[in-house]
Design a protein around this motif. Sequence first.
Motif, short mmCIF file in Angstrom:
data_model
loop_
_atom_site.label_atom_id
_atom_site.label_comp_id
_atom_site.label_asym_id
_atom_site.label_seq_id
_atom_site.Cartn_x
_atom_site.Cartn_y
_atom_site.Cartn_z
N ASP A 199 0.80 -1.22 0.00
CA ASP A 199 0.00 0.00 0.00
C ASP A 199 0.84 1.27 0.00
O ASP A 199 0.32 2.37 0.23
N ALA A 200 2.12 1.13 -0.22
CA ALA A 200 3.00 2.31 -0.24
C ALA A 200 2.58 3.26 -1.35
O ALA A 200 2.58 2.89 -2.54
N TYR A 201 2.22 4.51 -0.97
CA TYR A 201 1.79 5.47 -1.99
C TYR A 201 2.93 5.80 -2.95
O TYR A 201 2.71 6.17 -4.10
N GLY A 202 4.14 5.60 -2.52
CA GLY A 202 5.28 5.84 -3.40
C GLY A 202 5.22 4.98 -4.66
O GLY A 202 5.71 5.39 -5.72
N LEU A 203 4.59 3.80 -4.59
CA LEU A 203 4.43 2.96 -5.79
C LEU A 203 3.54 3.66 -6.81
O LEU A 203 3.79 3.62 -8.01
N GLU A 204 2.52 4.36 -6.30
CA GLU A 204 1.62 5.11 -7.19
C GLU A 204 2.37 6.28 -7.82
O GLU A 204 2.22 6.57 -9.01
N ARG A 205 3.19 6.94 -7.01
CA ARG A 205 4.01 8.03 -7.54
C ARG A 205 4.91 7.54 -8.69
O ARG A 205 5.06 8.19 -9.72
N ALA A 206 5.48 6.34 -8.51
CA ALA A 206 6.35 5.78 -9.55
C ALA A 206 5.54 5.44 -10.81
O ALA A 206 5.95 5.75 -11.93
N ARG A 207 4.38 4.82 -10.59
CA ARG A 207 3.53 4.45 -11.74
C ARG A 207 3.15 5.68 -12.55
O ARG A 207 3.21 5.69 -13.77
#
Length: 218
Positions: free
Chosen positions: A43-51
């Motif tokens: 659930d790390a929002y950083g993954l969304e930032r990367a996507r």
Amino acid sequence: MSTPIRITVLISGNGSNLQAVIDKIAAQQLNANIVRVLSNRKDAYGLERARKANIPTQYHNLVKYKKQHPATPEGVQAAREEYDAELARLILVDEPELVVCLGFMHVLSPRFLEPLQAAGVRIINLHPALPGAFNGVAAIERAHAAWMEGKIDKTGVMIHDVISEVDMGKPILVQEIPFQKGRDEDLEMFEKRVHETEWGTVLAGVDMVLKELAAKKQ
Ligand SMILES: Nc1nc2c(c(=O)[nH]1)N[C@@H](CN(C=O)c1ccc(C(=O)N[C@@H](CCC(=O)O)C(=O)O)cc1)CN2
Ligand SMILES: NCC(=O)N[C@@H]1O[C@H](COP(=O)([O-])[O-])[C@@H](O)[C@H]1O
């Protein structure tokens, strides 16, 4: 600019420091190419930032490894070591030159550190404290509590090399943060000031290492 340095970023949470690096690269002010962002938390929002930045992502889950071993200290250690060995393999496939831990909340064992060292991949970490102070988790909260108790009058953030002993690698860049006069800066206000200091320190510290790596390639 010389060929961008290939970097892999490890995260566990919000990714505000990752976002600072993404934005600096997009502004062509950091000579790097983020080849992957990897998180140990789904659930790390950083993954969304990367996507959103079209950067490849990976979620690497420790629970899957823990389920394959007994819930004993030995079993947990074995699970962590298998996890770390696979983490190293996953990262090395991308052939990064540098791994940057930006809020990666997992202690890396020699099963991770040794393969990366053998491949010549440097690992650095952002830690929200001064060298030798408040190693480990919750450093910001612990520093604020120590200040409230009158034990310290400053803290800081640093970028440091990653070695087996947590947060004890050679400091690369240290930025001190003085506490404000009086005891009326609450944790939320203080934490905001620390994060704002971190972003600049991360960009400057990563830039220093990128320049070192680029110089070695010439
Ligand atoms: N071998 C090293 N591993 C890591 C380092 C390091 O310097 N050497 N830096 C850390 C980042 N970090 C502090 O900057 C840090 C992160 C997490 C922990 C920790 O105790 N993690 C616990 C789990 C805590 C949680 O899930 O909330 C654990 O791994 O069991 C300590 C320090 C990155 N790794
Ligand atoms: N011991 C490691 C540690 O505490 N790291 C801390 O995690 C946060 C990540 O924020 P971000 O996800 O918004 O970049 C940062 O405050 C960083 O210093």
